[in-house]
Design a protein around this motif. Structure first.
Motif, short mmCIF file in Angstrom:
data_model
loop_
_atom_site.label_atom_id
_atom_site.label_comp_id
_atom_site.label_asym_id
_atom_site.label_seq_id
_atom_site.Cartn_x
_atom_site.Cartn_y
_atom_site.Cartn_z
N ALA A 136 1.03 -1.22 -0.13
CA ALA A 136 -0.16 0.02 0.12
C ALA A 136 0.82 1.33 0.05
N LEU A 137 1.85 1.20 0.74
CA LEU A 137 2.83 2.35 0.64
C LEU A 137 3.58 2.57 -0.42
N MET A 138 4.29 1.69 -1.21
CA MET A 138 5.42 1.69 -2.01
C MET A 138 4.82 1.28 -3.31
N GLY A 139 3.52 0.84 -3.54
CA GLY A 139 3.06 0.10 -4.90
C GLY A 139 3.11 -1.35 -4.85
N ASP A 140 2.08 -2.13 -5.51
CA ASP A 140 1.95 -3.28 -5.34
C ASP A 140 3.04 -4.07 -6.11
N PRO A 141 4.19 -4.91 -5.38
CA PRO A 141 5.17 -5.59 -6.17
C PRO A 141 4.60 -6.85 -6.60
N SER A 142 3.41 -7.21 -6.63
CA SER A 142 3.12 -8.58 -7.32
C SER A 142 3.10 -8.24 -8.75
N ARG A 143 3.00 -7.05 -9.13
CA ARG A 143 3.10 -6.71 -10.62
C ARG A 143 4.47 -6.52 -11.18
N TRP A 144 5.63 -6.42 -10.30
CA TRP A 144 6.93 -6.52 -10.78
C TRP A 144 7.37 -7.96 -11.28
N ARG A 145 8.13 -8.12 -12.39
CA ARG A 145 8.66 -9.05 -12.96
C ARG A 145 10.18 -9.05 -13.20
N GLY A 146 11.01 -10.07 -13.10
CA GLY A 146 12.24 -10.39 -13.46
C GLY A 146 13.00 -9.14 -12.72
N PRO A 147 13.84 -8.48 -13.54
CA PRO A 147 14.66 -7.36 -12.74
C PRO A 147 13.82 -6.28 -12.00
N GLU A 148 12.71 -6.06 -12.53
CA GLU A 148 11.66 -5.13 -11.65
C GLU A 148 11.70 -5.30 -10.34
N ARG A 149 12.05 -6.50 -9.79
CA ARG A 149 12.01 -6.81 -8.63
C ARG A 149 13.31 -6.29 -7.70
N ASN A 150 14.16 -5.90 -8.41
CA ASN A 150 15.66 -5.54 -7.83
C ASN A 150 15.48 -4.22 -7.39
N GLY A 151 15.80 -3.52 -6.42
CA GLY A 151 15.80 -2.24 -5.89
C GLY A 151 16.93 -1.52 -6.61
N VAL A 152 18.43 -2.34 -6.91
CA VAL A 152 19.22 -1.32 -7.54
C VAL A 152 18.77 -1.18 -8.95
N TRP A 153 18.20 -2.20 -9.77
CA TRP A 153 17.57 -2.07 -11.10
C TRP A 153 16.76 -0.93 -11.26
#
Length: 270
Positions: A127-144
């Motif tokens: 709820a705070l940072m956006g739904d991460p279930s939509r993130w795929r592959g490198p999108e789940r990496n904070g540095v990327w």
């Protein structure tokens, strides 16, 4: 996999039970949501029609199912893969960390591996940072996400941005030194160096360090800015990072954070 789904309740996985259920365990769509894959893919896996799942998918399924180490290793072997060894960045989340997240149900909490890949996030974090279930592959990496992708909702001054980026790269370099044989990590670094001049410049500087706690301003699209303390906690015997966001008590930030927690992701994600 169906038997393993039946052993995990929605509440244990951080999901609302809601509505009439024929079984106490996770539904296919719930497992798919937690693992970041499609429901169709989970169905094909259970029916034996999906061949050669990737190590990332198997790891995500093992986390969602809360498998102990022996069953996690067995799942990798069933997929025709070698279970990750000590030379790869650990992604196993021990039961104690799952229990910690269960007890912090009203606080935004996320679990990252040593390369800053998001492994698990609770509903207040989504709820705070956006739904991460939509993130795929490198999108789940904070540095990327910060160097190549869309970034985050955190707001930085130019000076804060430079310091934050330098800390991220130094931290990632330290992780790469600890896990030199991790091919996934090596590919991540190579892609970042190729796609981001800023990352390549900082990587070339050869600094080694650690991304630590900080106070952050998070610009939320519905409730406005929140000034929060962001603490990064370590796990003894592991290389996980637990990121926890809290607000100073009795402040407008605490009220906004409480509102996010009550309304959850259904009302407030973009």
């Amino acid at each position: 996999m169906r038997l393993r789904r039946d052993r995990v309740s929605p509440e244990a996985a951080g999901l609302p039970a809601g509505g009439h259920r024929r079984a106490a365990g996770l539904r296919r769509e719930e497992l798919a949501l937690l693992a970041g894959v499609s429901v169709d893919y989970v169905t094909r896996l259970e029916q034996g029609r999906a061949a050669h799942p990737s190590a990332q998918v198997v790891e995500a399924l093992a986390r969602a199912l809360r498998l102990p180490p022996e069953e996690r290793a067995h799942l990798f072997r069933l997929a025709g893969l070698v279970p990750p060894g000590p030379d790869t960045v650990p992604a196993y989340i021990p039961p104690s960390v799952h229990r910690l997240l269960d007890r912090l149900a009203g606080t935004p909490v996320a679990v990252y591996d040593a390369a800053w890949t998001l492994l698990l996030a609770n509903p207040p974090y989504a709820a705070l940072m956006g739904d991460p279930s939509r993130w795929r592959g490198p999108e789940r990496n904070g540095v990327w996400r910060n160097f190549v992708g869309p970034g985050s909702r955190a707001r930085y001054t130019p000076e804060e941005r430079r310091a934050f980026e330098a800390a991220l790269v130094a931290d990632l370099r330290a992780t790469a030194a600890r896990y030199p044989a991790d091919r996934t990590l090596a590919r991540l670094v190579a892609e970042l160096r190729a796609r981001s001049e800023r990352f390549a410049e900082l990587w070339q500087a050869d600094a080694v360090g650690r991304h630590e706690a900080a106070r952050k301003v998070v610009d939320h699209p519905r409730v406005g800015p929140l000034t929060l303390d962001c603490d990064v906690l370590g796990v003894a015997g592991s290389d996980l990072r637990i990121m926890v966001y809290t607000a100073e008590p009795d402040t407008p930030d605490a009220e906004r954070l409480a509102l996010l927690t009550v309304l959850g992701t259904q009302e407030l994600v973009e």
